[in-house]
Enzyme design. Structure first.
Site, PDB file in Angstrom:
ATOM      1  N   HIS A   1      34.584 -37.465 -47.924  1.00  0.00           N
ATOM      2  CA  HIS A   1      34.440 -36.262 -47.152  1.00  0.00           C
ATOM      3  C   HIS A   1      35.363 -35.291 -47.095  1.00  0.00           C
ATOM      4  CE1 HIS A   1      31.156 -38.342 -44.107  1.00  0.00           C
ATOM      5  NE2 HIS A   1      31.002 -38.316 -45.307  1.00  0.00           N
TER       6      HIS A   1
ATOM      7  N   LYS B   1      29.053 -37.199 -40.202  1.00  0.00           N
ATOM      8  CA  LYS B   1      30.043 -37.788 -39.334  1.00  0.00           C
ATOM      9  C   LYS B   1      30.226 -39.199 -40.166  1.00  0.00           C
ATOM     10  CE  LYS B   1      28.242 -41.223 -38.453  1.00  0.00           C
ATOM     11  NZ  LYS B   1      27.524 -42.440 -39.275  1.00  0.00           N
TER      12      LYS B   1
ATOM     13  N   TYR C   1      30.355 -32.971 -58.108  1.00  0.00           N
ATOM     14  CA  TYR C   1      30.578 -31.961 -57.028  1.00  0.00           C
ATOM     15  C   TYR C   1      31.489 -30.738 -57.508  1.00  0.00           C
ATOM     16  CZ  TYR C   1      35.082 -33.574 -55.258  1.00  0.00           C
ATOM     17  OH  TYR C   1      36.360 -33.860 -55.159  1.00  0.00           O
TER      18      TYR C   1
HETATM   19  N1  LIG Z   1      24.142 -38.683 -38.660  1.00  0.00           N
HETATM   20  C1  LIG Z   1      23.581 -39.997 -38.731  1.00  0.00           C
HETATM   21  O1  LIG Z   1      23.084 -40.289 -38.012  1.00  0.00           O
HETATM   22  C2  LIG Z   1      23.846 -40.343 -40.042  1.00  0.00           C
HETATM   23  C3  LIG Z   1      23.097 -41.645 -40.348  1.00  0.00           C
HETATM   24  C4  LIG Z   1      23.488 -42.346 -41.549  1.00  0.00           C
HETATM   25  C5  LIG Z   1      24.627 -41.790 -42.286  1.00  0.00           C
HETATM   26  N2  LIG Z   1      25.236 -41.093 -41.952  1.00  0.00           N
HETATM   27  C6  LIG Z   1      26.537 -40.468 -42.639  1.00  0.00           C
HETATM   28  O2  LIG Z   1      26.057 -39.953 -43.850  1.00  0.00           O
HETATM   29  C7  LIG Z   1      26.973 -40.186 -45.027  1.00  0.00           C
HETATM   30  C8  LIG Z   1      26.018 -41.040 -46.010  1.00  0.00           C
HETATM   31  O3  LIG Z   1      25.352 -42.053 -45.646  1.00  0.00           O
HETATM   32  P1  LIG Z   1      24.085 -42.632 -46.318  1.00  0.00           P
HETATM   33  O4  LIG Z   1      23.552 -43.636 -45.161  1.00  0.00           O
HETATM   34  O5  LIG Z   1      23.318 -41.627 -46.914  1.00  0.00           O
HETATM   35  O6  LIG Z   1      24.810 -43.347 -47.417  1.00  0.00           O
HETATM   36  P2  LIG Z   1      24.007 -43.723 -48.788  1.00  0.00           P
HETATM   37  O7  LIG Z   1      24.722 -44.821 -49.457  1.00  0.00           O
HETATM   38  O8  LIG Z   1      22.624 -43.975 -48.704  1.00  0.00           O
HETATM   39  O9  LIG Z   1      24.184 -42.173 -49.697  1.00  0.00           O
HETATM   40  C9  LIG Z   1      25.327 -41.960 -50.160  1.00  0.00           C
HETATM   41  C10 LIG Z   1      25.219 -41.230 -51.298  1.00  0.00           C
HETATM   42  O10 LIG Z   1      26.255 -40.417 -51.861  1.00  0.00           O
HETATM   43  C11 LIG Z   1      26.394 -40.583 -53.153  1.00  0.00           C
HETATM   44  N3  LIG Z   1      27.871 -40.360 -53.490  1.00  0.00           N
HETATM   45  C12 LIG Z   1      28.890 -40.820 -53.287  1.00  0.00           C
HETATM   46  N4  LIG Z   1      30.067 -40.339 -53.872  1.00  0.00           N
HETATM   47  C13 LIG Z   1      29.543 -39.280 -54.276  1.00  0.00           C
HETATM   48  C14 LIG Z   1      30.289 -38.060 -54.708  1.00  0.00           C
HETATM   49  N5  LIG Z   1      31.611 -38.204 -54.959  1.00  0.00           N
HETATM   50  N6  LIG Z   1      29.826 -37.217 -55.468  1.00  0.00           N
HETATM   51  C15 LIG Z   1      28.520 -36.963 -55.241  1.00  0.00           C
HETATM   52  N7  LIG Z   1      27.526 -38.011 -54.644  1.00  0.00           N
HETATM   53  C16 LIG Z   1      28.322 -39.203 -54.197  1.00  0.00           C
HETATM   54  C17 LIG Z   1      26.004 -42.169 -53.383  1.00  0.00           C
HETATM   55  O11 LIG Z   1      25.626 -42.178 -54.994  1.00  0.00           O
HETATM   56  C18 LIG Z   1      24.991 -41.818 -52.565  1.00  0.00           C
HETATM   57  O12 LIG Z   1      23.499 -41.584 -53.191  1.00  0.00           O
HETATM   58  C19 LIG Z   1      28.016 -41.067 -44.627  1.00  0.00           C
HETATM   59  O13 LIG Z   1      29.146 -40.342 -44.170  1.00  0.00           O
HETATM   60  C20 LIG Z   1      27.415 -41.620 -43.093  1.00  0.00           C
HETATM   61  O14 LIG Z   1      28.426 -42.011 -42.094  1.00  0.00           O
HETATM   62  C21 LIG Z   1      25.174 -40.095 -40.836  1.00  0.00           C
END
Ligand SMILES: NC(=O)c1ccc[n+]([C@@H]2O[C@H](COP(=O)([O-])OP(=O)(O)OC[C@H]3O[C@@H](n4cnc5c(N)ncnc54)[C@H](O)[C@@H]3O)[C@@H](O)[C@H]2O)c1
Length: 353
Positions: free
Chosen positions: A78, A96, A57
């Site tokens: 985050h 979030k 990143y």
């Molecule tokens: N708003 C909503 O309704 C909602 C729903 C689901 C998840 N979320 C939030 O979204 C975020 C991700 O959740 P998700 O379900 O997509 O998870 P996920 O595990 O499906 O995806 C996370 C991604 O982030 C990548 N990642 C992790 N660390 C990284 C870094 N340092 N640099 C680059 N990429 C990195 C991982 O490889 C993965 O592909 C969380 O904070 C979660 O709380 C929000």
């Protein structure tokens, strides 16, 4: 006007909602994609027509051709990613919860102030048209003083495992993952009252229920049945300085007959329900009325218009300077509530914020 050039960091499940919405916003252009999983980043970049792909990143943030980023990564990243993005002069939409701890959240808030850039917290349910409609009713005094709220998100078999079940990366279990949505909804619609005390409990009794057969559920990509360091269930009573109170319970695992979601708020002139479906309750001419508002999505929350509205609002705040609906201060306050719940549960006593 040149479109806002967007970098999306993290290409897991929630990133799709951001990417789809950006691709439909005429003032945004998806310019770069980043994931530690480079192969996935490449596939997503191809699908959404992004020219650049990054595995780190920091490399994306040093690209001068990026104006703003969506942070869609694990909760433990985050704070470092948002702070680095702000310091690099980018606007930030962070999923979030804002962070894992109050300290991390305060550092993000400090970086927002120092950079003068925008940071929007992804409290997507605030952007649901039904919630905005009910907010209008509340702001116009239709419910009077909202003094009691009750929120519940019960999954009987719904610990996704992987990073969600690893407290180091998530910061906690169902409370910080799904409880955050309904606590925030109540707090937002009650007019963001100041929290006075919190009394809470967390339990780890059933684990991830990986023993259960014949029923499937969502599992994270790195699901490992032997790893789980988060709570199964959290409940809390939150008392506000204005005398209002909020009761909440939320679970990943529970011997419940079925999954349940309910969000209900009560005032001295009327009340309303958001989950499972919207309705308004009031009194007129000594008669109780149950009112059914007629809206496009009165059958309950689906996510679709809300994510589009969230992304459109982020772009409008950047382009037109609109007043933010979910600013960093609210993300910090929510972290105080979530961490207060964990603290009260750990101490086994009521805590004062
Ligand atoms: N708003 C909503 O309704 C909602 C729903 C689901 C998840 N979320 C939030 O979204 C975020 C991700 O959740 P998700 O379900 O997509 O998870 P996920 O595990 O499906 O995806 C996370 C991604 O982030 C990548 N990642 C992790 N660390 C990284 C870094 N340092 N640099 C680059 N990429 C990195 C991982 O490889 C993965 O592909 C969380 O904070 C979660 O709380 C929000």
């Amino acid at each position: 006007m040149n479109p806002i050039r967007i970098g999306v960091i993290g290409t897991g499940s929630i990133s799709e909602s951001h990417l789809n919405a950006y691709s439909l916003n005429p003032n945004a252009r998806i310019a770069a994609i980043c994931d530690i999983n480079e192969e996935r980043a490449g596939q997503v970049a191809k699908k959404y027509g992004a020219e650049k792909t990054y595995a780190d990143y920091r490399a994306l943030l040093s690209d001068p051709d990026i104006d703003a980023v969506s942070v869609c990564t694990w909760n433990n990243t985050h704070a470092p990613i948002s702070i680095a993005a702000l310091e690099a002069g980018k606007h930030v939409l962070v999923e979030k919860p804002l962070a894992r701890t109050v300290e991390e959240a305060l550092r993000i808030e400090e970086a927002v102030r120092a950079s003068g850039k925008l940071l929007q917290v992804g409290f997507v349910r605030r952007y649901d048209p039904n919630v905005q409609m009910l907010r209008q009713f509340a702001d116009n005094g239709e419910f009077g003083e909202l003094y009691y709220a009750k929120a519940s998100t019960i999954r009987r078999l719904g610990n996704p495992g992987g990073w969600f079940a690893d407290v180091e990366r998530s910061g906690g279990g169902p409370l910080i993952d799904i409880g955050v949505h309904v606590i925030d909804l109540c707090w937002y619609l009650m007019g963001r009252p100041k929290v006075k005390t919190i009394s809470a409990n967390t339990y780890r009794k059933l684990g991830n229920r990986s023993n259960v057969q014949h029923l499937s559920f969502y599992k994270a990509a790195d699901y490992d049945a032997s790893k789980n360091t988060v709570e199964d269930l959290a409940n809390a009573i939150i008392r506000f300085e204005n005398g209002a109170s909020l009761m909440v319970d939320v679970s990943y695992s529970l011997h419940a007959k079925q999954d349940e979601g309910s969000v209900k708020l009560y005032g001295d002139k009327g009340g309303f329900e958001i989950d499972p479906t919207i309705s308004i309750v009031t009194e007129k001419h000594n008669t109780i009325l149950n009112i059914q508002p007629q809206t496009d999505s009165s059958a309950g929350f689906t996510g679709d218009p809300a994510f589009q509205n969230e992304i459109n609002h982020f772009i409008d705040c950047i382009v037109k300077g609109d007043k933010q609906i979910s600013p960093v201060e609210d993300g910090v306050e929510m972290m105080k509530i979530l961490c207060g719940i964990y603290e009260s549960a750990a101490k086994g006593e009521e805590i004062r914020l």
